[in-house]
Design a protein around this motif. Sequence first.
Motif, short mmCIF file in Angstrom:
data_model
loop_
_atom_site.label_atom_id
_atom_site.label_comp_id
_atom_site.label_asym_id
_atom_site.label_seq_id
_atom_site.Cartn_x
_atom_site.Cartn_y
_atom_site.Cartn_z
N GLU A 88 -78.55 -94.53 -10.26
CA GLU A 88 -79.50 -94.12 -11.28
C GLU A 88 -79.65 -95.21 -12.34
O GLU A 88 -80.76 -95.53 -12.79
N ARG A 96 -81.75 -97.95 -11.04
CA ARG A 96 -83.16 -97.55 -10.96
C ARG A 96 -83.82 -97.60 -12.33
O ARG A 96 -84.92 -98.13 -12.49
N SER A 154 -84.68 -100.99 -13.78
CA SER A 154 -85.62 -101.81 -13.01
C SER A 154 -87.05 -101.34 -13.24
O SER A 154 -87.30 -100.39 -13.98
N ASP A 173 -88.74 -99.73 -11.24
CA ASP A 173 -88.88 -98.38 -10.70
C ASP A 173 -88.58 -97.32 -11.75
O ASP A 173 -88.97 -96.17 -11.61
N GLY A 174 -87.89 -97.72 -12.81
CA GLY A 174 -87.60 -96.77 -13.87
C GLY A 174 -88.86 -96.21 -14.49
O GLY A 174 -88.95 -95.01 -14.78
N SER A 187 -90.44 -93.52 -12.65
CA SER A 187 -89.76 -92.24 -12.79
C SER A 187 -90.41 -91.37 -13.86
O SER A 187 -90.33 -90.13 -13.79
N THR A 244 -86.81 -87.72 -4.55
CA THR A 244 -86.43 -88.55 -5.69
C THR A 244 -84.95 -88.91 -5.65
O THR A 244 -84.58 -90.09 -5.79
N LEU A 268 -82.41 -92.86 -3.87
CA LEU A 268 -81.50 -93.75 -4.60
C LEU A 268 -80.81 -94.67 -3.61
O LEU A 268 -80.36 -94.24 -2.55
#
Length: 221
Positions: free
Chosen positions: A169, A172, A175, A177-178, A181, A207, A211
């Motif tokens: 987490e 993620r 990065s 990709d955060g 989210s 979701t 990961l």
Amino acid sequence: MPIPPDVPALDRMLLRDDVYGRLRDAIVNGTFEPGEQLRDGELAAWLGVSRTPVREALLRLAASGLVVTQPGRSTTVSTIDDDTVREARDVVAAMHELSVREGVSRLEADDIERMRAANRRFAEALEAGDTDAALRADDELHAVVIAAAHNRALAAVLELFHPVVRRAERLRFGSDDGHASIERHERFIALCAAGDTEAAARLTYETWHSLAAAAASGSAA
């Protein structure tokens, strides 16, 4: 006069959980590295608490696999391999899916608003580059649905295995990709608000299951 038992118990619970959370996060963010020995006296001094909540926290961390404890000898930060992270991730994904299936129908308008407020804090944290705050906001968002599920066994399983995937987490949310989210959260909240349990359950499983296990364990992807 009888002494009410509730307040002292609550204070102790809050202290115990706070110590556990701070030690867990120190392991996940690399403050304490794999193989490093953890001494309860030094940890208690660092946190400004007695040894008792530290020892309790180390036992919980050992159950999660984040530390290895040898009674009467030493406690060290464990090295977590890909398989361990992958197994924990799969369990966590399944438990979050179950929480949605059991909890969405019980959500009230105030619950939905708490989820939206948590996602706003999440977005603000990412914008500020504060990964720790983003993790807390993400926890708060999902905790609304978990609480609505009223399933203590589910919550206990998540408490046990969630710390193992926390590195993933963190990676993620730190990065690009955060920021994706934020939109995933918005879709998830909208589905919950609409009472679309099936779609919300599918989205939350995808979701969590996406990961990266290898990245979380520190291996090359």
